[in-house]
Write an enzyme that holds these catalytic residues in place. Sequence first.
Site, PDB file in Angstrom:
ATOM      1  N   SER A   6       0.926  -0.846  -0.207  1.00  0.00           N
ATOM      2  CA  SER A   6      -0.266   0.214  -0.014  1.00  0.00           C
ATOM      3  C   SER A   6       0.971   1.825   0.301  1.00  0.00           C
ATOM      4  O   SER A   6       1.851   0.863   0.966  1.00  0.00           O
ATOM      5  CB  SER A   6      -0.842  -0.068   1.829  1.00  0.00           C
ATOM      6  OG  SER A   6      -1.479   1.345   1.788  1.00  0.00           O
ATOM      7  N   HIS A  31      -1.351  -0.912  -4.206  1.00  0.00           N
ATOM      8  CA  HIS A  31      -2.429  -0.985  -3.581  1.00  0.00           C
ATOM      9  C   HIS A  31      -2.453   0.714  -3.547  1.00  0.00           C
ATOM     10  O   HIS A  31      -1.844   1.322  -2.263  1.00  0.00           O
ATOM     11  CB  HIS A  31      -2.772  -1.687  -2.381  1.00  0.00           C
ATOM     12  CG  HIS A  31      -3.631  -1.680  -1.268  1.00  0.00           C
ATOM     13  ND1 HIS A  31      -5.255  -2.309  -1.768  1.00  0.00           N
ATOM     14  CD2 HIS A  31      -4.438  -0.655  -0.108  1.00  0.00           C
ATOM     15  CE1 HIS A  31      -6.309  -2.217  -1.164  1.00  0.00           C
ATOM     16  NE2 HIS A  31      -5.374  -0.638  -0.355  1.00  0.00           N
ATOM     17  N   ASP A  33      -4.593   3.421  -1.797  1.00  0.00           N
ATOM     18  CA  ASP A  33      -5.632   4.166  -1.518  1.00  0.00           C
ATOM     19  C   ASP A  33      -6.226   5.263  -1.432  1.00  0.00           C
ATOM     20  O   ASP A  33      -6.056   6.523  -1.214  1.00  0.00           O
ATOM     21  CB  ASP A  33      -5.230   4.133   0.167  1.00  0.00           C
ATOM     22  CG  ASP A  33      -4.725   1.743   0.725  1.00  0.00           C
ATOM     23  OD1 ASP A  33      -3.665   2.129   2.068  1.00  0.00           O
ATOM     24  OD2 ASP A  33      -6.111   1.341   1.040  1.00  0.00           O
ATOM     25  N   MET A  35      -8.644   7.565  -0.313  1.00  0.00           N
ATOM     26  CA  MET A  35      -9.610   8.296   1.269  1.00  0.00           C
ATOM     27  C   MET A  35     -10.193   9.878   0.482  1.00  0.00           C
ATOM     28  O   MET A  35      -9.585  10.667   0.172  1.00  0.00           O
ATOM     29  CB  MET A  35      -8.921   8.378   2.385  1.00  0.00           C
ATOM     30  CG  MET A  35      -8.118   7.429   2.450  1.00  0.00           C
ATOM     31  SD  MET A  35      -7.464   7.290   3.957  1.00  0.00           S
ATOM     32  CE  MET A  35      -6.278   5.422   3.888  1.00  0.00           C
ATOM     33  N   HIS A  64      -8.446   0.843  -3.996  1.00  0.00           N
ATOM     34  CA  HIS A  64      -9.128   0.897  -2.854  1.00  0.00           C
ATOM     35  C   HIS A  64     -10.099   2.240  -2.234  1.00  0.00           C
ATOM     36  O   HIS A  64      -9.526   3.099  -1.817  1.00  0.00           O
ATOM     37  CB  HIS A  64      -7.734   0.661  -1.406  1.00  0.00           C
ATOM     38  CG  HIS A  64     -10.093   0.303  -0.549  1.00  0.00           C
ATOM     39  ND1 HIS A  64      -8.471   0.158   1.019  1.00  0.00           N
ATOM     40  CD2 HIS A  64     -10.500  -0.051  -0.236  1.00  0.00           C
ATOM     41  CE1 HIS A  64      -9.701   0.551   1.855  1.00  0.00           C
ATOM     42  NE2 HIS A  64     -10.448  -0.224   1.493  1.00  0.00           N
ATOM     43  N   MET A  66     -12.241   4.946  -0.554  1.00  0.00           N
ATOM     44  CA  MET A  66     -12.819   4.780   1.214  1.00  0.00           C
ATOM     45  C   MET A  66     -13.442   6.114   0.511  1.00  0.00           C
ATOM     46  O   MET A  66     -13.067   7.367   1.342  1.00  0.00           O
ATOM     47  CB  MET A  66     -12.146   4.651   2.026  1.00  0.00           C
ATOM     48  CG  MET A  66     -11.252   3.371   2.608  1.00  0.00           C
ATOM     49  SD  MET A  66      -9.839   2.602   2.778  1.00  0.00           S
ATOM     50  CE  MET A  66      -8.974   3.491   1.097  1.00  0.00           C
ATOM     51  N   MET A 138     -11.246  -5.857   5.719  1.00  0.00           N
ATOM     52  CA  MET A 138     -10.142  -5.033   6.296  1.00  0.00           C
ATOM     53  C   MET A 138     -10.038  -5.417   7.917  1.00  0.00           C
ATOM     54  O   MET A 138     -10.563  -6.184   8.415  1.00  0.00           O
ATOM     55  CB  MET A 138     -11.506  -3.149   6.593  1.00  0.00           C
ATOM     56  CG  MET A 138     -11.877  -2.791   4.946  1.00  0.00           C
ATOM     57  SD  MET A 138      -9.714  -2.525   4.533  1.00  0.00           S
ATOM     58  CE  MET A 138      -8.495  -1.568   5.786  1.00  0.00           C
ATOM     59  N   GLY A 143      -8.493   4.264   7.197  1.00  0.00           N
ATOM     60  CA  GLY A 143      -8.388   5.818   7.542  1.00  0.00           C
ATOM     61  C   GLY A 143      -6.664   5.758   7.742  1.00  0.00           C
ATOM     62  O   GLY A 143      -6.200   6.624   6.527  1.00  0.00           O
ATOM     63  N   ASP A 176      -6.360  -6.722   4.456  1.00  0.00           N
ATOM     64  CA  ASP A 176      -6.593  -5.187   4.364  1.00  0.00           C
ATOM     65  C   ASP A 176      -6.385  -4.923   6.150  1.00  0.00           C
ATOM     66  O   ASP A 176      -6.874  -4.241   6.760  1.00  0.00           O
ATOM     67  CB  ASP A 176      -6.844  -4.509   2.957  1.00  0.00           C
ATOM     68  CG  ASP A 176      -6.070  -2.585   3.935  1.00  0.00           C
ATOM     69  OD1 ASP A 176      -6.422  -1.678   2.835  1.00  0.00           O
ATOM     70  OD2 ASP A 176      -5.445  -2.799   4.244  1.00  0.00           O
ATOM     71  N   GLY A 198       1.530  -1.993   4.073  1.00  0.00           N
ATOM     72  CA  GLY A 198       1.576  -0.688   3.843  1.00  0.00           C
ATOM     73  C   GLY A 198       3.134  -0.712   5.112  1.00  0.00           C
ATOM     74  O   GLY A 198       4.612  -0.452   3.970  1.00  0.00           O
TER      75      GLY A 198
HETATM   76  C1  DX5 Z   1      -6.322   1.718   5.973  1.00  0.00           C
HETATM   77  C2  DX5 Z   1      -5.928   1.042   4.302  1.00  0.00           C
HETATM   78  C3  DX5 Z   1      -4.232   0.067   4.410  1.00  0.00           C
HETATM   79  C4  DX5 Z   1      -3.410   0.663   5.006  1.00  0.00           C
HETATM   80  C5  DX5 Z   1      -2.736  -0.418   5.499  1.00  0.00           C
HETATM   81  O1  DX5 Z   1      -7.490   2.359   6.055  1.00  0.00           O
HETATM   82  O2  DX5 Z   1      -7.026   0.724   3.492  1.00  0.00           O
HETATM   83  O3  DX5 Z   1      -4.093  -0.172   2.694  1.00  0.00           O
HETATM   84  O4  DX5 Z   1      -3.181   1.617   4.144  1.00  0.00           O
HETATM   85  O5  DX5 Z   1      -1.337  -0.134   6.130  1.00  0.00           O
HETATM   86  P1  DX5 Z   1      -1.038  -1.049   7.054  1.00  0.00           P
HETATM   87  O6  DX5 Z   1      -0.545  -2.320   5.840  1.00  0.00           O
HETATM   88  O7  DX5 Z   1      -0.096  -0.618   7.797  1.00  0.00           O
HETATM   89  O8  DX5 Z   1      -1.422  -1.899   7.955  1.00  0.00           O
HETATM   90 ZN    ZN Z   2      -6.640  -0.418   1.256  1.00  0.00          ZN
END
Ligand code: DX5
Ligand code: ZN
Length: 214
Positions: A6, A31, A33, A35, A64, A66, A138, A143, A176, A198
């Site tokens: 990510s 990946h 993200d 937001m 992804h 959100m 999730m 977030g 994730d 990530g």
């Molecule tokens: C959180 C994201 C994840 C996040 C994962 O809302 O959707 O993809 O970036 O990060 P780590 O692997 O650090 O939990």
């Molecule tokens: Zn994600």
Amino acid sequence: MIVAPSILSLDYSQMEKQVKELNESNAKWLHFDVMDGHFVPNLTFGPDILKAYRKMTSLLLDVHIMVDDPVFFADVFMDAGAEVITFHIEALNNIEECIQLAQHIRSRGVKAGISIKPKTDLVLIKELLAEIDLVLVMSVEPGFGGQSFIPESLERIQTLKKWINEKNLNVLIEVDGGINQETGKLCKDAGADVLVAGSYVFKNDIKEAVDSLC
Ligand code: DX5
Ligand code: ZN
């Protein structure tokens, strides 16, 4: 195992170096993200950043979203090159709207995924499985990166795997949040096909971290 780093957790002060290492690693997906500051209390990247990543990597662009308005943003990011669009079941009003959006995404030749937050009843996904290519479980509250893995996610992965096998469907299970070598192995044993990571990837040696999840 497909590994999907990510880029939320990429160190943007050394972006070129990290993207190069990512490209040289055994990661298969990137990946991305998105937001909107409403669906989750954080704000990230727009379509122009995805277009830039398209030029920098050949990894599959796993987007992804959100966001409160996934119908609008699905097209925005498909126009920018998304190869998978995963939206949240919680962002739409009913199953019919989810099916409609999944069908629209697929009609554009893009893989359709649905994501479910840790506290949302998994049974809502069951009747959607025939309409999608991927379920994103999730394992943290969406977030932010760097959170701890929620152990109850493992049972959800097992339940989804059972449903997918019973229905003889070809749906990937992606997980994730809080993924590292230990939690990644647990998810793999529970039936996961894709691991998003990530902070574990970008705060360590990228290639070694990716290999430890494969
Ligand atoms: C959180 C994201 C994840 C996040 C994962 O809302 O959707 O993809 O970036 O990060 P780590 O692997 O650090 O939990
Ligand atoms: Zn994600």
